[in-house]
Write a protein that holds these residues in place. Structure first.
Motif, PDB file in Angstrom:
ATOM      1  N   LEU A   1       0.921  -1.233  -0.007  1.00  0.00           N
ATOM      2  CA  LEU A   1       0.109  -0.109   0.114  1.00  0.00           C
ATOM      3  C   LEU A   1       0.744   1.008   0.123  1.00  0.00           C
ATOM      4  CD1 LEU A   1      -2.942   0.776   0.141  1.00  0.00           C
ATOM      5  CD2 LEU A   1      -2.724   0.924   2.642  1.00  0.00           C
ATOM      6  N   PHE A   2       0.822   1.823  -1.110  1.00  0.00           N
ATOM      7  CA  PHE A   2       1.628   3.248  -1.162  1.00  0.00           C
ATOM      8  C   PHE A   2       0.984   4.444  -1.252  1.00  0.00           C
ATOM      9  CE2 PHE A   2       4.172   5.515  -4.665  1.00  0.00           C
ATOM     10  CZ  PHE A   2       5.027   6.050  -3.627  1.00  0.00           C
ATOM     11  N   ILE A   3       0.906   5.350  -0.298  1.00  0.00           N
ATOM     12  CA  ILE A   3       0.020   6.652  -0.439  1.00  0.00           C
ATOM     13  C   ILE A   3       1.200   7.708  -0.208  1.00  0.00           C
ATOM     14  CG2 ILE A   3      -1.595   7.862   0.485  1.00  0.00           C
ATOM     15  CD1 ILE A   3      -2.663   5.445   2.069  1.00  0.00           C
ATOM     16  N   PRO A   4       1.677   8.384  -1.352  1.00  0.00           N
ATOM     17  CA  PRO A   4       2.491   9.240  -1.680  1.00  0.00           C
ATOM     18  C   PRO A   4       2.199  10.639  -0.863  1.00  0.00           C
ATOM     19  CG  PRO A   4       2.006   8.588  -3.579  1.00  0.00           C
ATOM     20  CD  PRO A   4       1.077   8.087  -2.862  1.00  0.00           C
ATOM     21  N   ASP A   5       2.718  11.312  -0.048  1.00  0.00           N
ATOM     22  CA  ASP A   5       2.369  12.470   0.608  1.00  0.00           C
ATOM     23  C   ASP A   5       1.981  13.565  -0.615  1.00  0.00           C
ATOM     24  OD1 ASP A   5       3.044  11.425   2.872  1.00  0.00           O
ATOM     25  OD2 ASP A   5       4.737  12.903   3.124  1.00  0.00           O
ATOM     26  N   ARG A   6       0.899  14.502  -0.174  1.00  0.00           N
ATOM     27  CA  ARG A   6       0.239  15.321  -1.056  1.00  0.00           C
ATOM     28  C   ARG A   6       1.523  16.085  -1.773  1.00  0.00           C
ATOM     29  NH1 ARG A   6      -5.835  16.031  -0.946  1.00  0.00           N
ATOM     30  NH2 ARG A   6      -6.161  13.874  -0.851  1.00  0.00           N
ATOM     31  N   ASP A   7       2.296  16.516  -0.973  1.00  0.00           N
ATOM     32  CA  ASP A   7       3.490  17.466  -1.621  1.00  0.00           C
ATOM     33  C   ASP A   7       4.764  17.056  -2.231  1.00  0.00           C
ATOM     34  OD1 ASP A   7       4.516  16.541   0.659  1.00  0.00           O
ATOM     35  OD2 ASP A   7       5.098  18.494   1.651  1.00  0.00           O
ATOM     36  N   ILE A   8       4.567  15.511  -2.522  1.00  0.00           N
ATOM     37  CA  ILE A   8       5.670  14.537  -2.889  1.00  0.00           C
ATOM     38  C   ILE A   8       6.483  15.202  -3.935  1.00  0.00           C
ATOM     39  CG2 ILE A   8       4.325  12.895  -4.496  1.00  0.00           C
ATOM     40  CD1 ILE A   8       6.273  10.988  -3.188  1.00  0.00           C
TER      41      ILE A   8
ATOM     42  N   ARG B   1      -3.646   7.294  -4.525  1.00  0.00           N
ATOM     43  CA  ARG B   1      -2.767   6.110  -3.906  1.00  0.00           C
ATOM     44  C   ARG B   1      -2.984   4.805  -4.431  1.00  0.00           C
ATOM     45  NH1 ARG B   1      -6.596   3.251  -0.278  1.00  0.00           N
ATOM     46  NH2 ARG B   1      -8.584   4.237  -0.537  1.00  0.00           N
ATOM     47  N   TRP B   2      -1.853   4.195  -4.164  1.00  0.00           N
ATOM     48  CA  TRP B   2      -1.735   2.761  -4.914  1.00  0.00           C
ATOM     49  C   TRP B   2      -1.933   1.377  -4.036  1.00  0.00           C
ATOM     50  CZ3 TRP B   2       1.238   6.892  -7.043  1.00  0.00           C
ATOM     51  CH2 TRP B   2       0.784   7.271  -8.541  1.00  0.00           C
ATOM     52  N   GLU B   3      -2.141   0.668  -4.618  1.00  0.00           N
ATOM     53  CA  GLU B   3      -2.126  -0.889  -3.740  1.00  0.00           C
ATOM     54  C   GLU B   3      -1.330  -1.860  -4.970  1.00  0.00           C
ATOM     55  OE1 GLU B   3      -5.684  -2.505  -2.595  1.00  0.00           O
ATOM     56  OE2 GLU B   3      -4.915  -3.669  -1.162  1.00  0.00           O
ATOM     57  N   PHE B   4      -0.426  -2.433  -4.796  1.00  0.00           N
ATOM     58  CA  PHE B   4       0.276  -3.300  -5.732  1.00  0.00           C
ATOM     59  C   PHE B   4       0.014  -4.754  -5.015  1.00  0.00           C
ATOM     60  CE2 PHE B   4       2.395   0.809  -5.724  1.00  0.00           C
ATOM     61  CZ  PHE B   4       2.457   1.132  -6.986  1.00  0.00           C
ATOM     62  N   PHE B   5      -0.051  -5.773  -5.908  1.00  0.00           N
ATOM     63  CA  PHE B   5       0.281  -7.209  -5.703  1.00  0.00           C
ATOM     64  C   PHE B   5       1.279  -7.482  -6.124  1.00  0.00           C
ATOM     65  CE2 PHE B   5      -4.133  -6.181  -4.130  1.00  0.00           C
ATOM     66  CZ  PHE B   5      -4.097  -6.920  -2.991  1.00  0.00           C
TER      67      PHE B   5
END
Lengths: 696, 101
Positions: free
Chosen positions: A151-158, A201-205
């Motif tokens: 589960l990858f959620i980049p910060d808003r200001d990335i 936001r991303w979810e990877f398998f």
């Protein structure tokens, strides 16, 4: 772009410093997994950052070193002294390459090849495991793939970090089969859109043979600017009997389903919260609340696990210098305001002046605090110096440090590096004996050099202590007499004899080595410390070792001073040196008129009359004051006409024309716009001692 | 009988990346005001990043809200790959890579 490159270079230099520390610690603890991982991560980060700027020379070289470290991390290669040495040399080489990161010079290329060759000798061949394609058959095929949910959620200001997220996603895909789910519900329509904000936001398998660490490494560059969860759903390569196999694993091993089928099935699973909501057992806010608790607890655990993670920003030191300058001006203006307000009987004005004084003192302390840096970072750099010198000289030396958290003004610390290098070199070269000589002297094989820092009033004292042979007092004295530095009948104290080694060209070393012994250096050390407003004190016991103590002011910009008056002139005495203020009575003045002594806490203490030093010797006032001070020459009384009071002293340099002025360290501007000179007590008391011994 | 409005065709340049998104954002806002279908022609685009794709997504969402057709067309292989990497193929390429209005 140049600005970003500069930031890369600065960060890479910092990382190289960290790498050196980790490697030296790893040498002492070769099995430490955390250190091995940390060393790998640093190399990986440098490689990745260099790749962003296409610094090919650095990327190619760090890639090889990274592959070697990956073998270490995977347990295929042990941490040996040779490996540490080579990695340290690689670190130095990367440091060299950073001076012109875009250029690949023939020298740099040749050095890269040479080091890679050395690595190959050490490891057989440098196996590039990380980029190795999946095996087509054979043994590898028998091992299981692992399945990860990421589960990858980049910060808003990335976006502001300059991170190339697509490159990161590509790197993840390269590890194996990756299914990507993008959650886009938070992307607004254009009316509410900010082009510099990240909303997805991303979810990877991910089905891969890579380890959990290797998967996490993909996100190394963004770990401080995202939320990341990597969960191992199905573990590959599990040892037999290590635990119960999961259903998915059994089905794959029987050839009934593929890893893709499993990934698909797992993706179809619903989160527990959603099932509970659908069954009407809990509300959405219950789920959100529970998730919030989970998030908070996780943050807490992370904080506890990795120590206090502080929020920091990088600020150019020039900006801090400018801030301190402005604060200095403010302090001067505040002094003027206080002076003016004291002339008017206006309670509102007086209250305002007091408030400004309090605030400016607070601002001054905060501004000065910003420039304070712990000395530990400087200390840790010397671990490498001691290690390399010990190897060169065939000695066995342990470096001990204490008080690394002691803080000093950055400008002081910056200038302290070279003197400390000289002193440590001297301790190792001339102080610490060879192992055989130490054993014969009944000592441990290994010598110890200690760096100790501690606060002492408004000063910091740094000690460089060794348990070596100690200084030979007789030899120093005889050499000084031979050179005409000391008269034949002149009697010196122990400290005075030892301080002779700080004289230009003075060396008692029997042999001149590459390391030291030319007598160049100790006088430079002495000048550097003096220029910092500090002093040196040396103690030594023959056969047991020496201690060189450097006493340094905490800061060079603003000090607490004691404002005094002689005639119409005002002077500042550094408050840190002041022990007491007394009145010099007429009786006392008469009692020891010739010897110029007064009684202080049961001892007779000499005094110096500033009026005689700077003004008219004859015109003595009826009442005088004594400021009792502690100097490197002992306790002295400084006689002045009047003690005005404490004063926040913003130090101003006197300029090049006055650089040879001996008894003054600088000047300050007073509230009424006039100037006061800041006294150099060590020089004044030294002069007094010379005049006294000469009978002047 | 209402006549279908003629679409506005936006030709994106060779690079559609973070440094250009602010300008493009303003341009897209103006386009939306015309209340016409939008066609994004990506035949020239060889390089796109996350910021660029996200902006396209926001434009698509805006068109949906205004019930305007939105098509991305002539998508080059490198861009298809980037869209797939970000998991956005299902939304951005729902009309296919050569979709028409």
């Amino acid at each position: 772009m140049d600005q970003f490159k500069q930031v890369f270079i600065e960060e890479a230099e910092e990382l190289l410093g960290t790498l050196e520390d980790h490697l030296l610690n790893l040498e002492d603890a070769p099995e430490d997994r955390e250190l091995i991982d940390a060393v790998f991560r640093v190399m990986h980060t440098i490689k990745g950052s260099a790749a962003m700027f296409d610094f090919k020379g650095i990327v190619d070289f760090t890639h090889v070193v990274e592959s070697v470290l990956d073998q270490v991390r995977g347990g295929d290669l042990s941490v040996t002294r040779e490996l540490i040495e080579l990695t340290l040399q690689s670190r130095d080489h990367i440091h060299e390459m950073l001076s012109a990161p875009s250029d690949i010079t023939p020298e740099s290329e040749s050095r890269s090849r040479e080091l890679i060759g050395e690595f190959e000798k050490l490891t057989g061949r440098v196996e590039d495991k990380r980029n190795k394609p999946p095996a087509a058959g054979g043994e590898e095929e028998e091992s299981f793939f692992s399945l990860y949910r990421i589960l990858f959620i980049p910060d808003r200001d990335i976006f502001f970090s300059g991170t190339n997220l697509i490159a990161l996603l590509e790197e993840l895909q390269e590890l194996g089969e990756c299914s990507t789910i993008a959650y886009t519900s938070e992307i607004p329509s254009l009316s509410g859109y900010n082009p510099e904000t990240s909303y997805i936001r991303w979810e990877f398998f991910l089905t891969t043979k890579a380890s959990l660490n290797e998967v996490k490494d993909v996100f190394i560059f963004v770990e401080s600017s995202c939320q990341l969860e990597v969960t191992l759903l199905v573990e590959g390569d599990r040892e037999e009997g290590e635990g119960e196999k999961r259903l998915g694993e059994i089905l794959i091993s029987r050839g009934l389903i593929t890893p893709d089928d499993l990934t698909g099935a797992l993706k179809a699973q619903k989160p527990v919260g959603q099932i509970m909501m659908e069954n009407g057992l809990i509300s959405r806010s219950d789920v959100e609340s529970a998730l919030y608790q989970q998030k908070t607890e996780r943050k807490l655990r992370e904080k506890q696990g990795s120590g206090e993670r502080e929020n920091t920003i990088r600020v150019k030191s020039e900006k801090l210098d400018s801030l301190v300058d402005s604060v200095g001006e403010l302090v001067t203006a505040q002094a003027r305001l206080s002076q003016i307000s004291s002339q008017y009987d206006d309670p509102s004005l007086n209250a305002l002046a007091e408030l400004i004084e309090r605030l400016s003192t607070e601002l001054r302390d905060n501004a000065m605090g910003l420039r304070m840096v712990p000395i530990g970072t400087t200390f840790s750099r010397f671990k490498r110096l001691v290690r390399d010198l010990s190897n060169t000289l065939g000695k066995e030396i342990i470096l001990e440090t204490k008080g690394g958290e002691t803080e000093l003004d950055k400008s002081v610390i910056d200038k302290l590096n070279d003197p400390l290098v000289h002193l440590i070199r001297n301790s190792i070269d001339h102080g610490i004996e060879c192992p055989q000589a130490r054993l014969e002297a009944g000592k441990r094989r290994e010598g110890t050099v200690s760096l100790i820092a501690d606060y002492s009033g408004a000063n910091v004292v740094i000690q460089i202590r060794d348990d070596g042979a100690g200084l030979n007092k007789e030899r120093i004295l005889s050499k000084a007499r031979e050179k005409g530095l000391v008269g034949v009948d002149e009697v010196l104290t122990e400290n005075e004899i030892f301080k002779l080694i700080l004289q230009p060209g003075f060396s008692t070393a029997k042999e001149v080595t590459d390391v030291s012994g030319r007598g160049v250096g100790m006088d430079v050390v002495s000048k550097e410390i003096e220029s910092l407003g500090g002093s040196i004190f040396i103690t030594s016991t023959s056969g047991k070792g020496s201690t060189i103590s450097l006493s340094l002011p905490l800061t060079l910009a603003i000090i607490e001073g004691l404002l005094v008056r002689i005639g119409d002139e005002k002077f500042v005495i550094p408050l840190a040196s002041v022990q007491a203020c007394l009145e010099l009575s007429r009786e006392e003045r008469e009692l020891h008129r010739e010897k110029r002594l007064f009684e202080f806490r049961g001892s007779m203490v000499p005094y110096i009359r500033l009026r005689e030093l700077f003004l008219d010797r004859r015109d003595l006032p009826l009442r005088e004051h004594l400021v009792v001070t502690q100097t490197e020459n002992g306790i002295f009384g400084i006689v002045v006409d009047e003690v005005i009071g404490d004063y926040q002293t913003v130090i101003k340099n006197l300029g090049r024309l006055y650089k040879n002025l001996q008894l003054i360290t600088g000047a300050t501007i007073l509230g009424d716009g006039t100037m006061a000179l800041i006294l150099d007590l060590n020089k004044i008391t030294a002069l007094a001692k010379v005049e006294s011994s000469a009978g002047i | 009988m209402t006549r279908k409005k003629k679409p506005i065709v936006v030709n994106l340049p060779d690079e559609f990346q973070i440094h250009a998104v602010n300008d493009r954002f303003q341009e897209f806002l103006q386009i939306l005001e015309e209340e016409r279908p939008v066609v994004i022609d990506m035949s020239l685009v060889n390089s796109v990043d996350y910021a660029g794709l996200q902006l396209l997504y926001s434009l698509m969402r805006s068109c949906e809200e205004k019930e305007l057709d939105f098509i991305i067309t002539n998508v080059t292989p490198p861009v298809i790959q980037k869209i797939a990497l970000c998991g956005l193929s299902g939304d951005l390429l729902k009309e296919g890579i050569n979709g028409s209005v």
